[in-house]
Design an enzyme around this catalytic site. Structure first.
Site, PDB file in Angstrom:
ATOM      1  N   SER A 119       0.935  -1.347  -0.032  1.00 18.66           N
ATOM      2  CA  SER A 119       0.055  -0.267  -0.092  1.00 18.66           C
ATOM      3  C   SER A 119       0.844   1.350   0.206  1.00 18.66           C
ATOM      4  CB  SER A 119      -0.845   0.025   1.213  1.00 18.66           C
ATOM      5  OG  SER A 119      -1.377   1.215   1.496  1.00 18.66           O
ATOM      6  N   TYR A 143      -2.093   4.907  -4.422  1.00 18.11           N
ATOM      7  CA  TYR A 143      -3.194   6.251  -4.095  1.00 18.11           C
ATOM      8  C   TYR A 143      -2.575   7.067  -4.826  1.00 18.11           C
ATOM      9  CZ  TYR A 143      -5.679   3.853  -0.154  1.00 18.11           C
ATOM     10  OH  TYR A 143      -6.486   3.232   0.385  1.00 18.11           O
ATOM     11  N   THR A 169      -5.839   2.393  -6.716  1.00 14.34           N
ATOM     12  CA  THR A 169      -7.132   2.595  -5.981  1.00 14.34           C
ATOM     13  C   THR A 169      -8.069   3.839  -6.158  1.00 14.34           C
ATOM     14  OG1 THR A 169      -6.120   0.989  -4.304  1.00 14.34           O
ATOM     15  CG2 THR A 169      -8.047   2.374  -3.661  1.00 14.34           C
ATOM     16  N   LYS A 251      -8.501  -0.672  -9.060  1.00 14.75           N
ATOM     17  CA  LYS A 251      -9.176  -1.114  -8.085  1.00 14.75           C
ATOM     18  C   LYS A 251     -10.236  -0.160  -7.444  1.00 14.75           C
ATOM     19  CE  LYS A 251      -8.031  -2.996  -3.441  1.00 14.75           C
ATOM     20  NZ  LYS A 251      -8.435  -1.953  -2.367  1.00 14.75           N
ATOM     21  N   HIS A 275     -13.631  -2.083  -1.369  1.00  9.30           N
ATOM     22  CA  HIS A 275     -12.735  -1.646  -0.408  1.00  9.30           C
ATOM     23  C   HIS A 275     -13.225  -2.397   1.019  1.00  9.30           C
ATOM     24  CE1 HIS A 275      -9.301   1.526   0.017  1.00  9.30           C
ATOM     25  NE2 HIS A 275      -9.687   1.196   1.369  1.00  9.30           N
TER      26      HIS A 275
END
Ligand code: FNR
Length: 378
Positions: A119, A143, A169, A251, A275
């Protein structure tokens, strides 16, 4: 077999093999804040419940005398062979559940040859996690930063450190209303648990240097602000396409038209996901979205799935409904809390073993023969 044989010597598994009981087990070792953050969802929790209900509405129809003695879970994704159609979902701030955080997760995943998706909000840096992964497969979750330099820098670091696929995402351009965290006034980012990648990033640090009066708290807020807002568009995916020469997956896709747009935009895959029910309260269960999307774009894109996967049977159902592979979220995080690297390994091995047995007992030798006909609606 290994567990039963160990049992002869009086050795039991480190913690439960019931993958639906991990949250309760982890409750004994995690702080209330960390447990609330991991287990919690958006609003009333309706989407998390919908995720589970969607699985419960499908039932497997086992076939007999099919000779499923020798089974093979191997799956090819983007030209690479994986031992099983299972990946570790990107989960940020893992230091809130265990001090070894993403390093432990990376070692466990690498040991089994399963891709870990790191992440952007990790507690450890891109490079440190790559080192812990060793030769293990690794993907990076982005992100999508508002600042082009920071975006290019982070993506470039991931490529250089050997991450092979980029998972962008899209569903978290702002944080949802999450009562479990709001009631405790708890946000791990603000507590500096998810800023390792920011603080080790030259482009982000250069931005901070331009405003030297800012203290650490402000730097953290600036990091969170880097991902907030909706100025992104489908057209801008071309920027990411230019920055990244490997596969890109989007995503958070839940609508067939968005999946089509992903294909039109030159993406390589989608992760059908809500999520884990942490963003839109009252949304559809992620599995409800899967068959339509797989049917519409399965021949153009790698369709992956997450949100609500808990057992081997769940993995089988998602594969039967068109997923090429699934991502596991909270269960391995509970494993991390319960036992660090060994705990993650125990959870993953349990899931793989249960998948293998369920597949065989349902009459299949490999995921390749799964299709919607393997299931009936309850
Ligand atoms: C997440 N998820 C997530 N997703 C992502 O793209 N980037 C992230 O940093 C995080 N962080 C994160 C933290 C925690 C504590 C959880 C539980 C989840 C979502 C994750 O990738 C995945 O979509 C869901 O966890 C899948 O649902 P299940 O398996 O948890 O039901």
């Amino acid at each position: 077999n290994e567990i039963y044989l160990q049992g002869l010597a009086g050795n039991k598994p480190p913690f439960t093999t019931d993958l639906t009981a991990l949250e309760d087990a982890a409750a004994a070792v995690l702080t209330p804040e960390a447990l609330g953050y991991v287990a919690g969802g958006a609003g009333s929790g309706a989407t998390m419940r919908a995720n589970r209900e969607a699985f419960d509405r499908w039932r497997i129809v086992p076939r007999m005398l099919t000779d499923a003695t020798d089974r093979d879970l191997t799956t090819t994704l983007f030209g690479n062979d994986l031992p099983a159609p299972v990946l570790l979902a990107p989960v940020g701030v893992q230091s809130i559940v265990h001090p070894d955080a993403e390093l432990a997760t990376a070692r466990a995943a690498a040991g089994l040859g399963l891709p870990m998706i790191l992440s952007t909000a990790a507690s450890r840096t891109i490079e440190d996690v790559a080192e812990a992964s060793g030769a293990g497969p690794r993907w990076f979750q982005l992100y999508w930063p508002n600042h082009p330099d920071v975006c290019a820098s982070i993506v470039g670091r991931a490529r250089k450190a050997g991450y092979t696929a980029l998972v962008v995402t899209l569903d978290t351009w702002t944080l949802a209303w999450r009562p479990q965290d709001l009631d405790r006034a708890y946000l791990p980012f603000i507590r500096n648990e998810g800023t390792a990648i920011a603080m080790s990033d030259p482009a982000f640090r250069a931005l901070l240097a331009k405003s030297p009066e800012e203290d650490e708290q402000m730097a953290l807020l600036q990091w969170v602000g880097m991902f907030t807002g909706t100025d992104k568009s489908w057209q801008q995916l071309a920027v990411l396409r230019d920055l990244w020469d490997g596969p890109i997956l989007l995503k958070g896709i839940q609508h067939v038209d968005d999946a089509r747009r992903a294909a039109d935009a030159g993406m390589d895959g989608v992760v059908v996901s809500n999520h884990g029910g942490r963003q839109v309260d009252g949304a559809l269960g992620a599995l409800e979205a899967l068959p339509g999307i797989a049917q519409a774009v399965g021949d153009r894109l790698a369709v992956l799935f997450d949100s609500g996967v808990r057992t081997g049977a769940d993995v089988l159902k998602a594969l039967a409904l068109g997923a090429k592979a699934v991502l596991l979220g909270r269960p391995y995080v509970y494993g991390l809390g319960l036992g660090g690297e060994d705990g993650v390994r125990h959870v993953l091995r349990s899931l793989l073993a249960e998948l293998d047995l369920t597949l065989g007992l349902a009459g299949h030798r490999s995921p390749a023969t799964l299709s919607p006909e393997v299931l009936v609606r309850a």
